[in-house]
Write a protein that holds these residues in place. Structure first.
Motif, PDB file in Angstrom:
ATOM      1  N   ILE A 590       0.829  -1.368  -0.113  1.00  0.00           N
ATOM      2  CA  ILE A 590      -0.178   0.200   0.050  1.00  0.00           C
ATOM      3  C   ILE A 590       0.881   1.199   0.019  1.00  0.00           C
ATOM      4  O   ILE A 590       1.440   1.636   1.141  1.00  0.00           O
ATOM      5  N   GLN A 591       1.067   1.830  -1.373  1.00  0.00           N
ATOM      6  CA  GLN A 591       1.821   2.970  -1.278  1.00  0.00           C
ATOM      7  C   GLN A 591       0.906   4.462  -1.371  1.00  0.00           C
ATOM      8  O   GLN A 591      -0.066   4.318  -2.037  1.00  0.00           O
ATOM      9  N   ALA A 592       1.584   5.314  -0.577  1.00  0.00           N
ATOM     10  CA  ALA A 592       0.880   6.447  -0.417  1.00  0.00           C
ATOM     11  C   ALA A 592       1.277   7.397  -1.774  1.00  0.00           C
ATOM     12  O   ALA A 592       2.441   7.370  -2.142  1.00  0.00           O
ATOM     13  N   GLY A 593       0.220   7.958  -2.649  1.00  0.00           N
ATOM     14  CA  GLY A 593       0.355   8.552  -3.748  1.00  0.00           C
ATOM     15  C   GLY A 593       0.698  10.098  -3.262  1.00  0.00           C
ATOM     16  O   GLY A 593       0.639  10.409  -2.160  1.00  0.00           O
ATOM     17  N   ALA A 594       1.554  10.729  -4.417  1.00  0.00           N
ATOM     18  CA  ALA A 594       2.037  11.991  -4.168  1.00  0.00           C
ATOM     19  C   ALA A 594       0.556  12.893  -3.819  1.00  0.00           C
ATOM     20  O   ALA A 594      -0.204  13.015  -4.751  1.00  0.00           O
ATOM     21  N   GLY A 595       0.715  13.544  -2.839  1.00  0.00           N
ATOM     22  CA  GLY A 595      -0.334  14.513  -2.474  1.00  0.00           C
ATOM     23  C   GLY A 595      -1.539  13.697  -2.007  1.00  0.00           C
ATOM     24  O   GLY A 595      -2.666  14.405  -1.734  1.00  0.00           O
ATOM     25  N   GLU A 596      -1.382  12.551  -1.724  1.00  0.00           N
ATOM     26  CA  GLU A 596      -2.698  11.822  -1.093  1.00  0.00           C
ATOM     27  C   GLU A 596      -2.829  11.903   0.282  1.00  0.00           C
ATOM     28  O   GLU A 596      -1.676  11.986   0.982  1.00  0.00           O
ATOM     29  N   GLY A 597      -3.990  12.569   0.776  1.00  0.00           N
ATOM     30  CA  GLY A 597      -4.035  12.680   2.161  1.00  0.00           C
ATOM     31  C   GLY A 597      -4.442  11.446   3.221  1.00  0.00           C
ATOM     32  O   GLY A 597      -4.652  10.456   2.759  1.00  0.00           O
ATOM     33  N   PRO A 598      -4.279  11.636   4.401  1.00  0.00           N
ATOM     34  CA  PRO A 598      -4.516  10.513   5.370  1.00  0.00           C
ATOM     35  C   PRO A 598      -5.990   9.866   5.232  1.00  0.00           C
ATOM     36  O   PRO A 598      -5.856   8.541   5.287  1.00  0.00           O
ATOM     37  N   LEU A 599      -6.907  10.639   4.899  1.00  0.00           N
ATOM     38  CA  LEU A 599      -8.317   9.825   4.823  1.00  0.00           C
ATOM     39  C   LEU A 599      -8.294   8.948   3.881  1.00  0.00           C
ATOM     40  O   LEU A 599      -8.964   7.948   3.711  1.00  0.00           O
ATOM     41  N   SER A 600      -7.849   9.289   2.540  1.00  0.00           N
ATOM     42  CA  SER A 600      -7.681   8.496   1.352  1.00  0.00           C
ATOM     43  C   SER A 600      -7.087   7.437   1.503  1.00  0.00           C
ATOM     44  O   SER A 600      -7.455   6.191   1.163  1.00  0.00           O
TER      45      SER A 600
END
Length: 657
Positions: A590-600
């Motif tokens: 599960i990789q955090a996307g660029a600019g992706e917020g904590p809720l997403s």
């Protein structure tokens, strides 16, 4: 930045403080009413801000402005020149405060304030003034930073830090421009009319009281750095204007209409470097008698050194002189008549005495000795406060008062010599000086001003005689301080008391002399010498411009690299914990996307890891509370924040995904 937005209270306080600091140095030059009005207008503007009163209307400000301009004109009889222009500028800026409420108004005042700050150098270029002016520059910059901030009001601490940073960043550029920008010949800090009015020094004439009045000043006339040992005090005669014409009371310079008197030096010449303070006259002071002249100068017939233009800025030059010499072995008929000139009448007792000496003693040497013996033995007194003299000034001095300063003795001695048929003239200048042991240089003040006599003898030419030395020999051997019975009229720095104060002053003068030599004295010659040392070859203007251009480009690149480098943002403890949490999720793909917020991230991770959905939701809520909730406020309770942080750390450590 919208220039129509109104600055805050702090901006006004910074502006008023900086403007007051900039004007404070001028209050001693302004008339009292001008300084009082400036302070009054500033206090009025501050009161308007405190009481939230409306700004004064144009119908009130316009008459006040016209009255202020009229007052400056009546005070100075002009609106131009140094004194009038600076006073008018300061008064108009204080009035401008009364209608300034927007950022645009403040920007105008700030840049006008920078200009007003610089005008202080028109009056004084000393080191302490240069250091003091950093205060108003800092205050004006802080005000400019404050009104330029688009997101509310800056704290005083942050405003000060940003201003200091900007000034420090500008310092290398300032230093580079100072060192390499082509120096402009002539005065930089000078304007026409009254800029040189207050300068003091020797005149082209001398009357009873002139030298004694100048001796009351402790101002520095010049400083001297010798190449080798400093000569003995009695050899330190600094040659200035030579006076020939006598009108019955005073002596004046004559025309320079005959050949330069031939000099034959005896022994080795003395070499030295002079730093002459501005005096608004053309003559350059040099050790008696000049042998090698500074570049661009010339000699009068009596070997006085003149500059092409009046000396209106501090001047540094090299010289060489002979203290033992033969001067003008031959004297033409025209010079002889000039050296014997006396008014047709007046001073009958002095004339009779001189003529009696001429009949009885016959030789010039015996007549000279008789005159000096009279000064030594007949109760003459050396004083700064001689009585007033009548129409026959020479008679009054020689036969009545017998109290005088060096100009009285020089004038009466020269008169007696001429009346006895011996050619004579008066030389004015300075005698002696004080050695500063800190920098090993000589300080010569206006209080060292002196006058002596040169008589012409067929066997030796012009010979220096100092009749003051016959009355007060310590004046020549040890300085003016030791020769006066009551020296309280002398400036403190010319006296030998207050040893601690003198030591403090000499240390400060050494520092100030360095400022004069390396900052104010940094001229074209020194600039090219510096570049020659750097390059190892003889420098010229083309090389100077290349160095300047290259240095500015290099500095611009370094500043760009410094200002625009990628900065690593500081990570607070909550964010550090959240990054550990994201690292655990990444191990499960599960990789955090660029600019992706904590809720997403929470929604995606909850679907992919349903067994940890509750834990993931709790971690997200705690993180958002710490970063953006009440805990992020400056006034939040530290205990609650620590409790939330501990819970977040525990959840992340227990998360096994």
């Amino acid at each position: 930045m919208s220039l129509a937005i109104k600055p805050g209270k702090a901006d006004l306080h910074w502006l008023l403080g900086a403007m007051l600091l900039a004007m404070a140095l001028h209050f001693s030059h302004f008339p009292l009413w001008t300084s009082a009005l400036i302070v009054l207008f500033m206090a009025w503007r501050l009161l308007l801000q405190w009481r939230q009163w409306a700004m004064p209307r144009l119908w009130l400000l316009l008459p006040i402005t016209l009255l202020g301009v009229a007052g400056i004109y009546l005070q100075y009889r002009t609106l131009f020149g140094r004194d009038a222009s600076v006073a008018l500028l300061a008064l108009m800026l204080s009035l401008k405060l009364m209608e300034s409420s927007t950022r645009r108004d403040y920007v105008i005042l700030i840049f006008a304030g920078y200009f007003l700050t610089v005008t202080a150098f028109l009056f004084d270029q000393s080191l302490w003034v240069g250091g003091y002016l950093l205060l108003p520059v800092f205050g004006l910059t802080a005000c400019l930073v404050g009104i330029s901030y688009p997101h509310g009001v800056l704290s005083n601490r942050l405003r000060s830090r940003l201003s200091l940073t900007l000034l420090l960043q500008a310092a290398p550029l300032m230093l580079m421009l100072f060192l390499l920008f082509p120096r402009i010949p002539g005065p930089l800090w000078g304007v026409p009319q009254d800029a040189y009015r207050a300068m003091s020094g020797l005149n082209d004439h001398m009357q009873p009281g002139d030298i004694s009045e100048l001796s009351l000043s402790g101002a520095v006339a010049f400083r001297v750095q010798f190449q080798g040992e400093i000569p003995a005090q009695r050899q330190l005669y600094w040659r200035g204007p030579v006076l020939w014409q006598f009108d019955g009371r005073g002596w004046h310079m004559a025309g320079n209409d005959h050949a330069v008197e031939k000099l034959e030096g005896l022994g080795e010449a003395v070499s030295y470097t002079m730093t002459l303070e501005p005096h608004n006259r053309r003559w350059l002071l040099m050790l008696d008698v000049p042998h090698i002249l500074p570049a661009g100068t010339f000699l009068t017939s009596e070997r006085q050194v003149l500059a092409p233009m009046p000396v209106r800025t501090r001047m540094r030059y090299n010289g060489s002189s002979h203290t033992q010499y033969h001067l003008a072995a031959g004297l033409g008929s025209r010079e002889l008549a000039r050296a014997l000139q006396l008014p047709p009448g007046g001073n009958p007792r002095s004339r009779a005495l001189a003529m009696a000496w001429q009949r009885e003693l016959q030789t010039p040497e015996r007549i000279i000795n008789a005159a000096l013996t009279m000064f030594r033995s007949q109760g003459f007194f050396y004083t700064l406060t001689p009585p007033q003299l009548g129409d026959d000034a020479i008679d009054d001095f020689l036969f009545s008062s017998k109290r005088g300063f060096c100009e009285h003795y020089a004038s009466s001695f020269a008169y007696l010599m001429r009346a006895a048929g011996i050619p004579a003239r008066i030389v004015t200048g300075y005698q002696g000086g004080e050695t500063n042991p800190v920098g090993q240089y000589l300080i010569v003040r206006q209080s060292d001003a002196h006058a002596w006599v040169e008589v012409w003898l067929a066997s030796r030419g012009w010979v220096r005689l100092d009749p003051t030395a016959a009355v007060a020999p310590s004046r020549v051997d040890s300085g003016i301080n030791t020769a006066l019975t009551d020296n309280t009229l002398l400036p403190i720095l010319a006296r030998q008391d207050h040893a601690w104060l003198r030591k403090l002053y000499l240390n400060w003068d050494a520092v100030n002399n360095g400022w004069n030599q390396w900052v104010l004295g940094y001229n074209q010659q020194r600039q090219l010498e510096l570049l020659s040392r750097i390059t190892g070859t003889t420098a010229n203007w083309q090389q100077l411009m290349l160095w300047l251009t290259g240095s500015l480009l290099l500095m611009a690149l370094l500043l760009c690299a410094l200002l625009f480098r990628r900065k690593r943002m500081p990570i607070d403890p909550a964010q550090a914990l959240y990054l550990r949490y994201l690292a655990k999720l990444s191990r499960r793909g599960i990789q955090a996307g660029a600019g992706e917020g904590p809720l997403s991230i929470q929604q995606r991770a909850g679907k992919l890891l349903p067994q940890h959905e509750a834990e993931i939701a709790r971690i997200t809520r705690l993180y958002l509370a710490l970063r953006y909730g009440p805990h992020a406020e400056p006034h939040a309770e530290p205990h609650a924040e620590r409790k939330t942080m501990a819970e977040l750390r525990s959840l992340i450590e227990r998360l096994d995904c």
